[in-house]
Design an enzyme around this catalytic site. Structure first.
Site, mmCIF file in Angstrom:
data_model
loop_
_atom_site.group_PDB
_atom_site.id
_atom_site.type_symbol
_atom_site.label_atom_id
_atom_site.label_comp_id
_atom_site.label_asym_id
_atom_site.label_seq_id
_atom_site.Cartn_x
_atom_site.Cartn_y
_atom_site.Cartn_z
ATOM 1 N N LYS A 1 0.796 -1.228 0.000
ATOM 2 C CA LYS A 1 0.000 0.000 0.000
ATOM 3 C C LYS A 1 0.834 1.287 0.000
ATOM 4 C CE LYS A 1 -4.353 -1.599 0.354
ATOM 5 N NZ LYS A 1 -5.529 -1.112 -0.411
ATOM 6 N N THR B 1 -8.141 9.925 4.867
ATOM 7 C CA THR B 1 -8.651 8.712 4.243
ATOM 8 C C THR B 1 -9.394 7.897 5.288
ATOM 9 O OG1 THR B 1 -8.133 6.974 2.650
ATOM 10 C CG2 THR B 1 -6.757 7.058 4.632
ATOM 11 N N SER C 1 -9.104 0.757 7.859
ATOM 12 C CA SER C 1 -8.718 0.106 9.114
ATOM 13 C C SER C 1 -7.490 -0.748 8.864
ATOM 14 C CB SER C 1 -9.843 -0.784 9.612
ATOM 15 O OG SER C 1 -10.067 -1.826 8.689
ATOM 16 N N ASN D 1 -3.997 -1.566 5.905
ATOM 17 C CA ASN D 1 -2.650 -1.167 5.546
ATOM 18 C C ASN D 1 -2.582 0.201 4.868
ATOM 19 O OD1 ASN D 1 -1.522 -3.536 6.587
ATOM 20 N ND2 ASN D 1 -1.972 -4.665 4.706
ATOM 21 N N GLN E 1 -1.790 3.012 7.466
ATOM 22 C CA GLN E 1 -0.386 3.183 7.823
ATOM 23 C C GLN E 1 0.429 3.713 6.647
ATOM 24 O OE1 GLN E 1 1.257 -0.221 10.190
ATOM 25 N NE2 GLN E 1 -0.859 -0.900 10.187
ATOM 26 N N GLY F 1 -9.214 -7.235 -3.560
ATOM 27 C CA GLY F 1 -10.214 -6.714 -2.633
ATOM 28 C C GLY F 1 -10.945 -5.596 -3.351
ATOM 29 N N MET G 1 -4.692 -2.946 -6.524
ATOM 30 C CA MET G 1 -3.432 -3.608 -6.837
ATOM 31 C C MET G 1 -3.570 -4.491 -8.062
ATOM 32 S SD MET G 1 -1.451 -6.608 -6.162
ATOM 33 C CE MET G 1 -1.810 -7.327 -4.557
ATOM 34 N N ASN H 1 1.143 -8.064 7.656
ATOM 35 C CA ASN H 1 0.783 -7.440 8.920
ATOM 36 C C ASN H 1 -0.195 -8.282 9.722
ATOM 37 O OD1 ASN H 1 2.513 -5.281 8.711
ATOM 38 N ND2 ASN H 1 1.076 -4.113 7.458
#
Lengths: 389, 389
Positions: free
Chosen positions: A81, A109, A112, A114, A117, A218, A222, A356
């Site tokens: 990400k 944004t 919850s 990646n 971060q 998802g 990507m 993660n």
């Protein structure tokens, strides 16, 4: 970001231009191979057979499926990400006046996962305030990690409506610019850079090109970027989704000929609990760009994750191994590879999207307790809708 | 093996000769660095502070402790033990008559751990039968893995006396040759080869030499080999042990000036539940070869393991991180580094010895259930004595 939405070209050249901009900010993550996993995949498999040990003695001449794992779990913040987040900010930087304003008003944004971060890190790098809207049910470790990168975390409910209210409130209050988690050309092009690297790395390591690549899907940012990076290369592109509670919205949308706009799934692959967006649907529904989508079960995801942790000794989160699970277990995909690969087989790029997770989460996942979370969802509470990204 | 016991030189040249013999059989495992962990180690630490997130924002100029992790968890069979096993067999191969006899009579060892799989693999490579004596209480996955390499697994009780009876019975019945898990020059020299590689890899990656190296110590075969490989290089050598239930027998032996011959500890670092042998004591008790031994608690081992899994995204078994735990938490070691390292700090090689664990074991370890096993031991039953290796 609206200006960018109009002008950024969704092409392989667009991905290459993104790579030039973000290279300095991201790791060139390693590409790993693994003889055991390639051998396993090259024999007909079931979850039960795979987790037995009979295979230990086998040493096939040359596996028909040769995996090349792109390890974005070893990327900064532990996931791909950062590529999209840095690319969005680098694009905004091209307009100095706007960029200067961001240093006061900030970016915002909802995520919850990646992306939270990633944006926090990218924003901090440029001295820009980051406001991250997270559902109150987010795991404390993710909240803490996002705050650790200096972001201002603001809580909301977990439905998309509840989140939007809070995001709009932040924008009204601060003038912050929204950096969406996946459905934006700048994000898509940034994420695609991982596959440019993969293509080059495999060529360096083996002297030849990939036949195909499979990536988890998802929101599809990507996978869309990966597809764009493969235009004109002859590399076939596939996407993989969890089937649990209808999380395979892209696959189902392709069958129905129409984008599915809502996903309510508590799949263990929590980074993939999101429907496609408008931009990502346009890329993924184009058969010239993405050949097919495949779905896998929760047990198949867990089996793939176990193999990667126990055999490859590499830590991945459940979302990261959905592509590998399809290559190991999905009969349609395996039949296709056998047919297309023929005698020489296939060199298959597999994207590990992130790593993660925590030791506690790994423990829960493999002690069967994870299903309890599903039960809570079934009661209509705490259903995470589109909160990942 | 008796002939070898007399003639193999316990020197750096001996390790170099071993490396020539085994290179073709083992992986040149990667050396990894990790900015986060080096930064963490370079600030005063407690377990609590380390597992918090305050550190995320820090970016020290140049960490005082710069880690170079030798990843033998990515070695064949998931641990360094293949080095010693292949070296023992390659040495025996130098005598063609003996070697030919082995193809009928086979080799035998006692081990519930990584040495079992290592010898099974090495023996299979040369077409030699392997008899492995394992305690009946060994985990089913380790038994299955050893059998998966084609070995003949024979069960025994878990005390050293019980094991010896079974091993002697196998030898009487088959004429098999005993390949001990650690206390033999061939094994010691084989294990030491990992540190020759580490020395070269660090030089290639950084342009300069290591200041020191720290390795876990159970029976001491690997630590002894590491120490021999550093003779004349100026690299300081340190060993690390768990303190739980007196498992720090090497450290205590040095204090007492005498080898401690029994260890009854159920430390989570199950590869290290072994006292030093005669050969390894001779090396490790020589202050010119090993500067000092340090002990760490179970909680410190768990904290180090969590950091490696969650931050480095690499799977290690508890035994593997005992050296890292000492560098992070042992006050004596940290004081020594600060004093000796001065302004420029230290480049510290850290051996990750193995990665053979399961997702269930990780789950148990971090849910607190592991302590139940300790309780069983305290009742005097199922105490594993010297069964690792």
């Amino acid at each position: 970001m609206d200006r960018l939405e109009q002008t950024l070209p969704l092409t392989r050249e667009g991905v290459q231009a993104a790579h030039v901009l973000i290279k300095q900010h991201v790791h060139l993550t390693p590409v790993l191979t693994n003889t055991t996993l390639s051998n396993l995949a090259s024999a007909p498999q079931t979850v039960e057979a795979l987790l037995g040990t009979e295979w230990e003695g086998r040493t096939p001449a040359r596996p028909k499926i040769r995996f090349w794992f792109k390890c974005e779990n070893l990327q900064r913040i532990g996931a791909f990400k950062v590529r999209g987040a840095f690319h969005a900010l680098e694009q905004l930087r091209q307009d100095p006046a706007t960029f200067e304003r961001l240093k006061t008003s900030g970016v915002v944004t909802h995520s919850s996962g990646n992306h939270a971060q990633a944006l926090a890190l990218a924003a901090r790098t440029f001295g820009i305030p980051a406001h991250i809207v997270m559902p109150t049910i987010s795991t404390p470790s993710k909240i803490a990690a996002t705050q650790g990168y200096g972001a201002n975390v603001i809580f909301s409910g977990s439905t998309s409506q509840e989140r939007e209210v809070v995001v709009n409130d932040v924008i009204a209050r601060t003038g912050a610019m929204l950096i969406p988690p996946y459905d934006h050309p700048a994000i898509i092009l940034g994420q695609g850079t991982l596959c440019l690297e993969l293509q080059e790395q495999v060529k360096e390591m083996s002297g030849h090109s990939l036949n195909a690549v499979i990536a988890p899907c998802g929101g599809g940012g990507m996978l869309s970027g990966v597809a764009l990076s493969c235009i004109g290369t002859g590399i076939r592109v596939f996407g993989a989704e969890p089937s649990f509670q209808g999380c395979d919205d892209a696959r189902r949308g392709l069958l129905a000929g129409e984008r599915i706009t809502t996903v309510k799934s508590l799949t263990i692959a929590d980074g993939l609990r999101t429907p496609l967006g408008v931009h990502t649907w346009n890329v993924i529904s184009d058969p010239a760009k993405v050949t097919a989508m495949f779905a896998v079960t929760e047990d198949q995801i867990k089996a793939a994750m176990r193999l990667v942790l126990e055999r490859m000794k590499v830590v991945v989160e459940p979302s990261a191994v959905v592509g590998l699970a399809a290559a190991l277990f999905n009969e349609n995909f395996r039949t296709l590879i056998e047919r297309e690969g023929g005698e020489s087989g296939w060199d298959l790029g597999v994207v590990f999207s992130g790593g993660n997770t925590t030791v506690e989460a790994i423990g829960k996942l493999f002690s069967g307790q994870e299903r309890d979370v599903g039960k809570v969802g079934a009661q209509g509470e705490r259903v995470a809708e589109n909160v990942a990204g």
